[in-house]
Scaffold this motif. Structure first.
Motif, PDB file in Angstrom:
ATOM      1  N   ASP A 133      25.143  49.833 -18.423  1.00 41.19           N
ATOM      2  CA  ASP A 133      24.550  49.228 -19.621  1.00 41.19           C
ATOM      3  C   ASP A 133      24.678  47.709 -19.582  1.00 41.19           C
ATOM      4  O   ASP A 133      23.831  46.987 -20.090  1.00 41.19           O
ATOM      5  CB  ASP A 133      25.246  49.745 -20.888  1.00 41.19           C
ATOM      6  N   ALA A 134      25.760  47.222 -18.989  1.00 39.98           N
ATOM      7  CA  ALA A 134      26.002  45.781 -18.935  1.00 39.98           C
ATOM      8  C   ALA A 134      25.323  45.138 -17.726  1.00 39.98           C
ATOM      9  O   ALA A 134      25.442  43.937 -17.509  1.00 39.98           O
ATOM     10  CB  ALA A 134      27.506  45.519 -18.888  1.00 39.98           C
ATOM     11  N   VAL A 456      17.171  40.320 -18.155  1.00 37.24           N
ATOM     12  CA  VAL A 456      17.783  39.816 -19.400  1.00 37.24           C
ATOM     13  C   VAL A 456      16.783  38.930 -20.129  1.00 37.24           C
ATOM     14  O   VAL A 456      15.937  38.282 -19.511  1.00 37.24           O
ATOM     15  CB  VAL A 456      19.082  39.021 -19.125  1.00 37.24           C
ATOM     16  N   GLU A 457      16.912  38.914 -21.438  1.00 32.03           N
ATOM     17  CA  GLU A 457      16.051  38.047 -22.222  1.00 32.03           C
ATOM     18  C   GLU A 457      16.597  36.624 -22.162  1.00 32.03           C
ATOM     19  O   GLU A 457      17.812  36.425 -22.215  1.00 32.03           O
ATOM     20  CB  GLU A 457      16.019  38.536 -23.676  1.00 32.03           C
ATOM     21  N   ARG A 465      25.488  32.510 -21.157  1.00 32.01           N
ATOM     22  CA  ARG A 465      25.724  33.624 -22.089  1.00 32.01           C
ATOM     23  C   ARG A 465      24.497  34.533 -22.236  1.00 32.01           C
ATOM     24  O   ARG A 465      24.601  35.651 -22.732  1.00 32.01           O
ATOM     25  CB  ARG A 465      26.151  33.083 -23.461  1.00 32.01           C
ATOM     26  N   ALA A 466      23.339  34.049 -21.778  1.00 39.42           N
ATOM     27  CA  ALA A 466      22.123  34.863 -21.878  1.00 39.42           C
ATOM     28  C   ALA A 466      22.180  36.105 -20.987  1.00 39.42           C
ATOM     29  O   ALA A 466      21.398  37.040 -21.188  1.00 39.42           O
ATOM     30  CB  ALA A 466      20.896  34.028 -21.520  1.00 39.42           C
ATOM     31  N   THR A 467      23.114  36.166 -20.019  1.00 41.96           N
ATOM     32  CA  THR A 467      23.208  37.390 -19.208  1.00 41.96           C
ATOM     33  C   THR A 467      23.542  38.599 -20.075  1.00 41.96           C
ATOM     34  O   THR A 467      23.304  39.732 -19.684  1.00 41.96           O
ATOM     35  CB  THR A 467      24.281  37.279 -18.096  1.00 41.96           C
ATOM     36  N   ARG A 468      24.111  38.340 -21.241  1.00 47.81           N
ATOM     37  CA  ARG A 468      24.473  39.457 -22.141  1.00 47.81           C
ATOM     38  C   ARG A 468      23.270  40.093 -22.811  1.00 47.81           C
ATOM     39  O   ARG A 468      23.376  41.181 -23.362  1.00 47.81           O
ATOM     40  CB  ARG A 468      25.428  38.956 -23.225  1.00 47.81           C
ATOM     41  N   ASN A 469      22.127  39.406 -22.766  1.00 50.93           N
ATOM     42  CA  ASN A 469      20.935  39.938 -23.432  1.00 50.93           C
ATOM     43  C   ASN A 469      20.219  40.944 -22.539  1.00 50.93           C
ATOM     44  O   ASN A 469      19.054  40.786 -22.200  1.00 50.93           O
ATOM     45  CB  ASN A 469      19.976  38.792 -23.780  1.00 50.93           C
ATOM     46  N   VAL A 470      20.943  41.975 -22.159  1.00 53.16           N
ATOM     47  CA  VAL A 470      20.416  42.960 -21.212  1.00 53.16           C
ATOM     48  C   VAL A 470      19.257  43.726 -21.852  1.00 53.16           C
ATOM     49  O   VAL A 470      19.367  44.218 -22.969  1.00 53.16           O
ATOM     50  CB  VAL A 470      21.531  43.946 -20.805  1.00 53.16           C
ATOM     51  N   VAL A 486      25.726  42.388 -26.089  1.00 49.84           N
ATOM     52  CA  VAL A 486      27.016  42.137 -26.731  1.00 49.84           C
ATOM     53  C   VAL A 486      27.233  40.638 -26.825  1.00 49.84           C
ATOM     54  O   VAL A 486      27.091  39.923 -25.843  1.00 49.84           O
ATOM     55  CB  VAL A 486      28.157  42.801 -25.941  1.00 49.84           C
ATOM     56  N   PRO A 487      27.528  40.159 -28.011  1.00 45.08           N
ATOM     57  CA  PRO A 487      27.586  38.713 -28.201  1.00 45.08           C
ATOM     58  C   PRO A 487      28.698  38.010 -27.422  1.00 45.08           C
ATOM     59  O   PRO A 487      29.730  38.593 -27.138  1.00 45.08           O
ATOM     60  CB  PRO A 487      27.820  38.558 -29.698  1.00 45.08           C
TER      61      PRO A 487
END
Ligand SMILES: [Zn+2]
Length: 490
Positions: A133-134, A456-457, A465-470, A486-487
């Motif tokens: 998921d990550a 990622v978005e 930190r945009a890598t978290r926008n999966v 996840v923020p």
């Protein structure tokens, strides 16, 4: 469609409804982050978790980072079965017959991330999903029960376990007394034990992990024997200095803390005896004092940084676990949104660590721990500046090091230490793939490689930190995605 989740949290229910829903956690993070929400999105045209590749698939309109270190640029990607077959400038494939199209406009397309340092936990079915998921599609297990790891790999090959592609070290080779249970340790003490340990493990593991209780002579013996077999060695060391292990020819070093014996003034160092005879919390408290007083740019630190760079040894700082262990009273750590994704059993164990820490530490000890972590971070900066070969690893599932999501925190911390986002993402993809011996399969987006793809978005090269926008995760052409963002912390 079955839920990808076994934990009973609200995300699970929403996934089962097959609808886009946004859960705001802004109350918890409003000021801390630009990504202050958890988004759960289901894509009706892409069956998630079916275990089958999609058929010919076009990933269209995104900015493509191929993992080699060159800048992202607009490009489309064509996947057939489990492989990448073609990459071309945006629009070139339009009009080709495809089974499905992933619209990547406004998004960045990257190789699946690789975590160079994990331990498969007690609930691998749950955690395997968390990694995917990550966006973490491959990982190296750096120490565990060999039979369990081999059984898990067999289940993965049979399609019965969904998780990152695993490279394994098997048991830790350690001296007595051991830190971890006997089943995950291989104890050495006398001359010849190191050779015997390697002989026993050869053919069963991908790499060998040497642990804290092994002294310099046995480290030399293990490294030399492993080299005869062509097996890379890596170390989380205390009884041997990092500089001695590099001189012995060790292939890699785990954790920024491995620099301790080289860079902390001898009169400020504490012995592992405190760990065994008193408690881990007291040992860490005392160790932090000397480390907090250490100059991370002093002559000893610079010498080690230079040696790391000149030797080409991998340096896997795992800053995220060091940050977590230094911050077990910090709400930003113990109440981070991703913590809710860990299993209830893991959360319970972590809470016990917080309580144990509180009984042995004062406010001043927590402040010292923060300073000690900053010294470790600054030393990693020295190593980066010297040109060391950095790996990207998390050490999940240590306390509050959540499988998968903690690798995003590691990327953020490595950028804080001095890597550019481009360098950090290159290290987490092709760099880690090379170190794990899987660069022929994954780590770059190139025709012929397995289709391990993270979408990622936004632009992680502008803000890591945009890598978290999966948004989408593919592993060998199979969609392994549940689009949970996840923020980040500020
Ligand atoms: Zn570890």
């Amino acid at each position: 469609m079955r839920s990808a989740w076994t934990a009973s949290n609200s995300a699970a229910e929403i996934l089962r409804e097959r609808r886009l829903r946004t859960i705001s956690v802004a109350e918890r993070n409003a000021s801390a982050t630009p990504f202050a929400m958890v988004v759960v999105r289901e894509c009706a045209h892409m069956p998630e978790g079916s275990g089958r590749p999609l058929g010919r698939t076009l990933i269209r309109g995104g900015s493509l980072f191929d993992g080699t270190g060159t800048k992202a640029h607009p490009a489309d990607l064509l996947i057939e079965s489990d492989r990448i077959v073609e990459i071309a400038p945006s629009g070139v494939f339009d009009g080709r017959a495809v089974a499905s199209t992933i619209d990547a406009r406004g998004m960045t397309v990257l190789p699946g991330l690789i975590d160079a340092h994990i331990h498969v936990g007690r609930e691998p079915d749950h955690d395997g999903r968390l990694y995917l998921d990550a966006g973490v599609t491959s990982a190296r297990d750096t120490g565990g029960v060999l039979d369990n790891l081999r059984a898990l790999r067999a289940r993965a090959l049979a399609g019965e376990w969904i998780g990152p592609r695993l490279r394994i070290c098997g048991p830790l080779i350690d001296g007595a007394p051991t830190v971890w249970p006997a089943a995950m340790s291989f104890i050495v003490g006398e001359e010849g034990d190191g050779r015997n340990a390697v002989d026993q493990l050869a053919g069963k593991v991908d790499q060998i992990k040497i642990y804290s209780g092994v002294g310099p002579e046995l480290v030399r013996e293990i490294v030399a024997r492993a080299r005869d077999y062509g097996i890379p060695t890596t170390g989380d060391l205390a009884a041997t200095r990092a500089s001695e292990a590099i001189d012995a020819g060790i292939a890699g070093l785990e954790h920024a803390s491995v620099a301790y014996a080289d860079i902390v003034p001898v009169e400020l160092q504490v012995s592992m005896r405190i760990f065994h005879e008193q408690s881990p919390a007291i040992w860490r408290r005392e160790r932090n004092k000397g480390q907090a007083a250490t100059d991370p740019s002093g002559p000893d630190a610079r010498r080690l940084a230079r040696q790391l760079a000149d030797s080409g040894a991998w340096f896997d700082p795992t800053l995220v676990v060091l940050e977590r262990l230094a911050s077990l009273a910090d709400p930003a750590v113990i109440e981070a949104p991703e913590v809710a994704l860990a299993t209830p059993a893991a959360q319970k164990m972590w809470a016990e660590r917080v309580a144990g820490r509180k009984s042995a530490w004062t406010e001043a000890d927590y402040a010292t721990a923060h300073r000690a972590f900053e010294v470790e971070l600054a030393f990693v900066g020295e190593a980066i500046a010297a040109g060391a070969t950095i790996l990207v690893g998390s050490d999940a599932p240590n306390p509050f090091v959540v499988p998968g999501w903690s690798l995003h925190r590691e990327l953020e911390l490595l950028v804080r230490a001095g890597l550019t986002p481009l360098q950090a993402l290159t290290r987490a993809t092709s760099g880690n793939a090379t170190a794990l011996g899987i660069a022929h399969m994954v780590g770059t987006l190139r025709p012929g490689k397995l289709a391990d793809v993270l979408i990622v978005e936004g632009d992680p090269f502008a803000d890591i930190r945009a890598t978290r926008n999966v948004r989408h995760v593919l592993q060998g052409g199979v969609v392994r995605h549940s689009a949970v963002a996840v923020p980040a912390r500020a």
